[in-house]
Every structure is written in C-alpha cells, then in structure tokens.
Scaffold this motif. Structure first.
Motif, PDB file in Angstrom:
ATOM      1  N   UNK A 211      -3.570  -3.802  -3.349  1.00  0.00           N
ATOM      2  CA  UNK A 211      -3.171  -3.271  -2.043  1.00  0.00           C
ATOM      3  C   UNK A 211      -4.119  -2.155  -1.608  1.00  0.00           C
TER       4      UNK A 211
ATOM      5  N   UNK B 129       4.080  10.375  -9.051  1.00  0.00           N
ATOM      6  CA  UNK B 129       3.694  10.634 -10.445  1.00  0.00           C
ATOM      7  C   UNK B 129       2.970  11.970 -10.543  1.00  0.00           C
ATOM      8  N   UNK B 130       2.026  12.183  -9.621  1.00  0.00           N
ATOM      9  CA  UNK B 130       1.290  13.444  -9.630  1.00  0.00           C
ATOM     10  C   UNK B 130       2.244  14.610  -9.468  1.00  0.00           C
TER      11      UNK B 130
ATOM     12  N   UNK C 105       3.236  24.385 -18.914  1.00  0.00           N
ATOM     13  CA  UNK C 105       2.521  24.120 -20.156  1.00  0.00           C
ATOM     14  C   UNK C 105       1.307  24.995 -20.325  1.00  0.00           C
TER      15      UNK C 105
ATOM     16  N   UNK D  53       2.348   1.739  -3.389  1.00  0.00           N
ATOM     17  CA  UNK D  53       1.328   2.182  -4.351  1.00  0.00           C
ATOM     18  C   UNK D  53       0.974   3.641  -4.115  1.00  0.00           C
ATOM     19  N   UNK D  54       0.724   3.993  -2.852  1.00  0.00           N
ATOM     20  CA  UNK D  54       0.390   5.389  -2.538  1.00  0.00           C
ATOM     21  C   UNK D  54       1.520   6.321  -2.909  1.00  0.00           C
TER      22      UNK D  54
ATOM     23  N   UNK E  87      -5.075   9.464 -13.687  1.00  0.00           N
ATOM     24  CA  UNK E  87      -4.763   9.336 -12.271  1.00  0.00           C
ATOM     25  C   UNK E  87      -5.969   9.037 -11.397  1.00  0.00           C
TER      26      UNK E  87
ATOM     27  N   UNK F  82       4.754  19.959 -14.679  1.00  0.00           N
ATOM     28  CA  UNK F  82       4.650  20.169 -16.129  1.00  0.00           C
ATOM     29  C   UNK F  82       3.454  21.038 -16.488  1.00  0.00           C
ATOM     30  N   UNK F  83       2.387  20.925 -15.671  1.00  0.00           N
ATOM     31  CA  UNK F  83       1.185  21.692 -16.000  1.00  0.00           C
ATOM     32  C   UNK F  83       1.473  23.178 -15.987  1.00  0.00           C
TER      33      UNK F  83
ATOM     34  N   UNK G 113      -6.741   2.505  -5.704  1.00  0.00           N
ATOM     35  CA  UNK G 113      -5.905   2.410  -4.506  1.00  0.00           C
ATOM     36  C   UNK G 113      -6.763   2.528  -3.247  1.00  0.00           C
TER      37      UNK G 113
ATOM     38  N   UNK H 186       3.759   5.872  -5.207  1.00  0.00           N
ATOM     39  CA  UNK H 186       3.850   6.001  -6.668  1.00  0.00           C
ATOM     40  C   UNK H 186       2.849   7.032  -7.172  1.00  0.00           C
ATOM     41  N   UNK H 187       1.621   6.962  -6.640  1.00  0.00           N
ATOM     42  CA  UNK H 187       0.591   7.912  -7.077  1.00  0.00           C
ATOM     43  C   UNK H 187       1.040   9.332  -6.787  1.00  0.00           C
TER      44      UNK H 187
ATOM     45  N   UNK I 100       0.833  -1.202   0.000  1.00  0.00           N
ATOM     46  CA  UNK I 100       0.000   0.000   0.000  1.00  0.00           C
ATOM     47  C   UNK I 100       0.866   1.249   0.000  1.00  0.00           C
TER      48      UNK I 100
ATOM     49  N   UNK J  85       3.607  18.493 -23.663  1.00  0.00           N
ATOM     50  CA  UNK J  85       2.762  19.022 -22.599  1.00  0.00           C
ATOM     51  C   UNK J  85       1.521  18.154 -22.482  1.00  0.00           C
TER      52      UNK J  85
ATOM     53  N   UNK K 205       5.491  14.856 -10.108  1.00  0.00           N
ATOM     54  CA  UNK K 205       6.358  15.093 -11.267  1.00  0.00           C
ATOM     55  C   UNK K 205       5.572  15.756 -12.393  1.00  0.00           C
ATOM     56  N   UNK K 206       4.363  15.241 -12.642  1.00  0.00           N
ATOM     57  CA  UNK K 206       3.591  15.780 -13.763  1.00  0.00           C
ATOM     58  C   UNK K 206       2.984  17.137 -13.423  1.00  0.00           C
TER      59      UNK K 206
ATOM     60  N   UNK L 184      -4.395  13.871 -17.852  1.00  0.00           N
ATOM     61  CA  UNK L 184      -3.722  13.415 -16.640  1.00  0.00           C
ATOM     62  C   UNK L 184      -4.744  12.948 -15.601  1.00  0.00           C
TER      63      UNK L 184
END
Lengths: 189, 427
Positions: free
Chosen positions: B243, A32-33, A43, A25-26, B125, A39-40, B132, A28-29, A22, B115, A35-36, B121
């Motif tokens: 999980x 990812x959010x 952009x 997984x948490x 997500x 970008x927003x 999750x 990773x979420x 868990x 972009x 890092x991206x 996104x």
C-alpha cells in the motif's frame, strides 16, 4: 438505476481499498511509534552485556556459546583482592606435585596466565588476553581455593553487542544482564 | 580490642560482599615498594557507531529510493549493496539488524519492564516507514542479507506457482513463532538461526554456515531464496509495500507487453497479462468470496485451539521450564554427576517452590500467547488460500508491490526505457 449510482461513485472501488490500506498502514506506524516513544523517556540509554561476577558459577559456557569464535569473554584479574600466593589455585592444578611452570602443573590450557616474582613469598599474576579463551578453569580454581580475584567479564571492545546475548541465554546462573552505559564494566575489587 | 575490631570487620565484610567475594588470604604487605598495576579496560565509542549506523541506514535507503523511483537505475543499488555488505555485514557483524529487531519490539509491547534501545527501535521502524513511502527500498541493497544474495544472483530459474505459494507461507510462520518466543522471553530465534551471520562474522555454528552457503548457492540460480521464503521482516515489509504511497514503475511510458521485464525479475514480482477465462458473474464472485471469509474464522479458531494444546511442548524451549524438568528428574532419580545448570541451581539455594512458581507463570504465558499465535497462523493460512482463489485480469505487465524488492533489474530490460540514448525514432 442501481448500476448508475455505482458508476457515479467518486472513486473506484479498488482505489478506495488501496487508500484504506494505506491509511491502516500509516496508522499502524504512527501508533507503534507513539506507544514505544513513551517507553524511551522512562528508559535509560543503550545497554551493554556484562557478567555479574558474584553470580557466575564458572560453568565454562562463556567459552563455547559466544557467537565469536574466540569468546568476547576474558578472564579479568582484580589485583587489589589477590593474595599473591605462590600456590595459586588459579595458576596451578589442584593435585600439583611440584610448583614449577611445567605445562602439566598449570591450570590454564592456553598458558594465558603470566606469573612474576614480586618478593618472597609473593607472586604477581597477569592475564594475557590474547591467549585467554574464557574457559573459566582458573576462575574456578581461584574462587574455590583463593580470594576470587580472577573472574570472567565481557570485554566491551570485543563484544559485538548482540541483540540477545547467546551466553546469557544458556548461562545457568543468569549472571549475564544488560547494564547501562554509565556503568561500563562490572568489576571486582 | 583490636582483635575484636578486626573480627567484626571481617564479619561485616563477609556479610556484605556475598558468598563469592572470599578473603581466604590477607592482602599482602609488600616491603619492596610494589605498586598495584593500573588496570583499565577498553571502552569503544559505541554511541558514535550507532549514530553512523542510523545515518547510513537513512542515507542509503533514501539513495535507493531516489535511484529507483526517480532515475530508474540499477547501478546505484549495486554500489549500495557492496557498501552494505562491507559496513553492516562484515564491519558491524550484522548486529543490530532490522530482521532481529522485530523481537525486541514485540518484547517491548509484551513486557513493560523491558526497555527497548532507541537504535533498535529505529532499525525496526525506519525500513517500515520507507517501505510505506517508497516500497521495499531496504531490501534492495541496504539489508546486507538481500545485498549478498542480489550480488551472487546470475541465472534466474523460475519456480512454479505452487512451490512459491507454499514456500511463501514460511516467512509468516517464522515471524509468528519468533514473536511467540520473543514475548515469552524464551529466545530470539531469528538471531539464533540466522544463516548469514556466520559468514559475516567469519565463524559460527557449522550447521548454520552450511545452510547459509546452500542458500547463497541457491541464490545464484534463483532470486533471493532467503528474502522470499524465510525472511520474517520481508513478510512484514511486504504488507506496507503493498500500500506504499509512491510505487515503483517499470517504465514511465506505456507497457508494450514484450515480456522482457517478466523474465528479468528475480523474485517473480512482475505478473504477466492475464485474462480470466472462467466467466463468473460479479455477484456470484462476491458470494464465493463471502463464503471463504465465513470459513476463515473456522480455520483461525481450529488453529488457535491446536496450538494451545501444543503450548506445553512449545514451552519446553524456555530456560526455566528446561531447568525445572531437569530438577524434577534429579529429585526423582538423584545422580552424582550433575549438569552445570543443576549445579548452579543448587549452589544458588535450590529453591524448588520458587522455580515451580516461575514455571507456572511461563506455562500460562505460553498458553495465552500460543493461542494468539495459533490464531495468527490460521489467519495467514486462510488468507493465503483465499488469495490463491482470486484471479485478477491484467491487460499489461504489472508489479506485485508486496513482492518487489526494488532491485531495479527490470528497468534496463524494458525497451521503453531509453537508457542508451539511442533516440531511435523508428524511421
């Protein structure tokens, strides 16, 4: 002795593995959010597919490769740069013998180009978008022999905004790109 | 003087307006007072639709989560399925979808110039975040593909364990190749080979519509073949669902081992009680597992090496590489009648060196990402094999949360769930 210490552990092994899963997984979420998210900000907003008329080589793939059965691409006409010619390279076929509206003389296979007499020697041309199927024949004729006032463009109200434009993938001149929302249409003239 | 000015102006125009903005014929001088027609082109309010998309996505997933976890009811899922098919499927034509958004996210990571739209996104997500938290509530009925298969499913013929195990690897391979082709900017294969989009758009590639119809036909007899054996996003969600924090329960009371839920499950996610007959000492089992994990790197490295060798072949799908091969063929053996790609290339100047450089970079990228993809394939194959060798003893029926798509069929089958309010007391 060893067995006892095992039993005394505060949580079961399986539970621990699950918690670890868990957490990964948490994490990773969130990662990812994060890092991206950076970008927003740099952009721009949503982008839309448009053809660059200057790059288009009128290959005819817009007609065949759009995911819609009648392509979202239509012929646009920039009146401001049109020569209003009688012998129009987009309206008549190149080896036409008589300048009349008989089908064998006309370039458009669906009869989508409407022509209206304005005054001698000028004719106004208009595209009936319901009939146009983006075959680019008229565009080729106009660009080769005329002012290039006929051109192909993606109609925003028809385009379903595919994640990846199928025509863009096969466009031989790489003319289709995403443009920002502010620049609604890439128009000529 | 005037003439020179016009000449200069024409030259200037010619220089600035590019090759195709031709002025072969002068602007007509109308004497009849002709006015240029006003042309304006329709601008739909896409922004609004995107907000509605996101809102519906979150609302429907929350509703499903509530229905599944709290109320343990299937009916809401059927309504959600209808709504999703109508809105996300037919009305919005299935684009942007979460399954395809994987590729955008991968591309955003690999290419700093790309972009990623915020809506794409979020489509990527939000279902993952919900998986999750609550399990695969997105798959249940919010995804129009899942909903479509769910609604047509009538009979439930069980596939053998061997078949499911082998077919179950396909989504992972599909995912890995989709990522490879996305990060190299070759094509979005998930979007390209989407079996159901033709049905939603009422038209499309004939072969794909046939394939989609066959999948739907199969979905009548066995639960969700696309979700289980093809969907790359489902594979991703299964990781998070495994999980998840709150987990779906068949019943809140004790299992009485009646086997009814097991028969009801369309995706074979309910595992029956199992007693491991092979008595193995604990340490021996641990040693066996360790041995497997020692072999894992071997599989990973071999597979990475193999795919690296194949990377030139894989790169042939890239547009530039294709064009380069065509150009080389044309240079070697000039033809009069050339393809539209070559025509466009030569009209544009026909700079072979620049193309060569581009192709070199593409091939390099394919070599690099192909190696990674190969390693991932090895990892998937290795872990699937290890997973097959693991035998867990179960005393009651248990949900395999990675596979469970939260369709809610099992609830009404469980005699412990007293839906009909029979209040049967056993007297």
């Amino acid at each position: 002795m060893k067995k006892e210490t095992l039993h005394k552990s505060p949580i079961e092994r399986r539970k621990f593995v699950k918690m670890l899963g868990s957490a990964i997984a948490g994490g990773t979420i969130l990662a990812t959010t994060g890092v991206l998210f950076s970008k927003f900000r740099t952009g721009e907003e949503t982008h839309y597919w448009q053809i660059d008329p200057q790059k288009c080589t009128q290959c005819g793939k817009c007609e065949t490769d759009c995911v819609l059965t009648v392509s979202a691409v239509k012929c646009f006409h920039a009146n401001k740069i049109c020569g209003y010619c009688d012998l129009c390279g987009g309206y008549y076929r190149s080896n036409v013998k008589e300048l009349n509206t008989a089908a064998e003389n006309l370039m458009c296979p669906t009869g989508a180009i409407q022509r209206k007499f304005v005054e001698d020697p000028y004719f106004e041309y208009k595209i009936d978008e319901d009939l146009c199927n983006a075959c680019a024949k008229c565009v080729k004729g106009c660009t080769s022999f005329g002012n290039g006032s006929l051109y192909l463009q993606i109609k925003r109200d028809l385009c379903v905004d595919c994640n990846e434009c199928q025509i863009a993938k096969v466009c031989p001149s790489n003319a289709i790109t995403r443009v920002p929302l502010a620049q609604a249409y890439k128009l000529k003239g | 003087m005037k003439r020179i000015n016009t000449l200069l102006a024409t030259l200037f125009l010619a220089a600035t307006s590019g090759a195709q903005n031709l002025n072969r014929f002068p602007k007509p001088d109308f004497e009849s007072g002709y006015q240029y027609p006003d042309t304006h082109y329709a601008l739909p309010n896409e922004q609004l639709w995107l907000y509605i998309d996101i809102f519906l996505l979150v609302a429907l997933m929350s509703y499903v989560a509530w229905a599944i976890l709290k109320k343990q009811r299937r009916k809401p899922i059927i309504w959600v399925s209808f709504l999703s098919i109508a809105y996300f499927g037919f009305f919005r034509s299935g684009c942007v979808c979460s399954i395809g958004s994987i590729q955008n996210v991968a591309l955003a990571f690999a290419d700093s110039a790309y972009i990623i739209p915020v809506s794409v996104f979020l489509f990527f997500m939000l279902p993952i975040a919900f998986a999750f938290l609550f399990g695969r509530v997105f798959c249940a009925g919010v995804c129009p593909f899942g909903a479509l298969q769910e609604l047509v499913n009538i009979r439930n013929y069980r596939l053998s364990r061997a078949v499911t195990a082998v077919l179950g690897v396909i989504p992972w391979l599909y995912l890995i190749f989709a990522l490879l082709y996305a990060v190299t900017r070759t094509s979005f294969i998930i979007c390209l080979y989407d079996p159901f989009i033709g049905i939603f758009r009422l038209g499309g590639d004939f072969g794909l519509i046939v394939f989609g119809s066959l999948l739907l036909l199969a979905a009548i007899f066995t639960g969700r073949p696309f979700c289980r054996f093809l969907c790359p996003y489902g594979a991703l969600l299964s990781l998070f669902s495994k999980v998840s924090i709150w987990k779906i329960q068949i019943t809140k009371k004790d299992c009485i081992n009646c086997d009814l839920c097991h028969n009801a499950c369309p995706v074979d996610a309910i595992k029956s009680p199992y007693e491991n007959k092979v008595k193995e000492e604990r340490m021996q089992g641990v040693k066996r597992l360790l041995m497997y994990f020692l072999f894992l790197p071997l599989i990973v490295i071999t597979s990475a090496f193999v795919l690296r060798q194949f990377s030139p072949q894989l790169s042939k799908a890239h547009k530039d590489v294709k064009l380069y091969d065509m150009v080389m063929e044309q240079e070697r053996n000039p033809q009069d009648l050339i393809s539209v790609e070559l025509e466009a290339f030569y009209i544009d100047g026909g700079n072979i060196e620049a193309l060569q450089e581009k192709v070199r970079v593409v091939k390099q990228e394919f070599e690099f990402f192909g190696t990674i993809a190969g390693a991932l394939i090895g990892l998937v194959l290795g872990l699937s094999l290890i997973n097959l060798s693991l035998k867990r003893s179960r005393k009651t029926y248990e949900i395999e949360h990675g596979d469970c798509v939260a369709c809610g069929r099992c609830f009404s089958y469980c005699p412990q769930n007293d839906f009909l309010n029979l209040k049967y007391t056993g007297k």
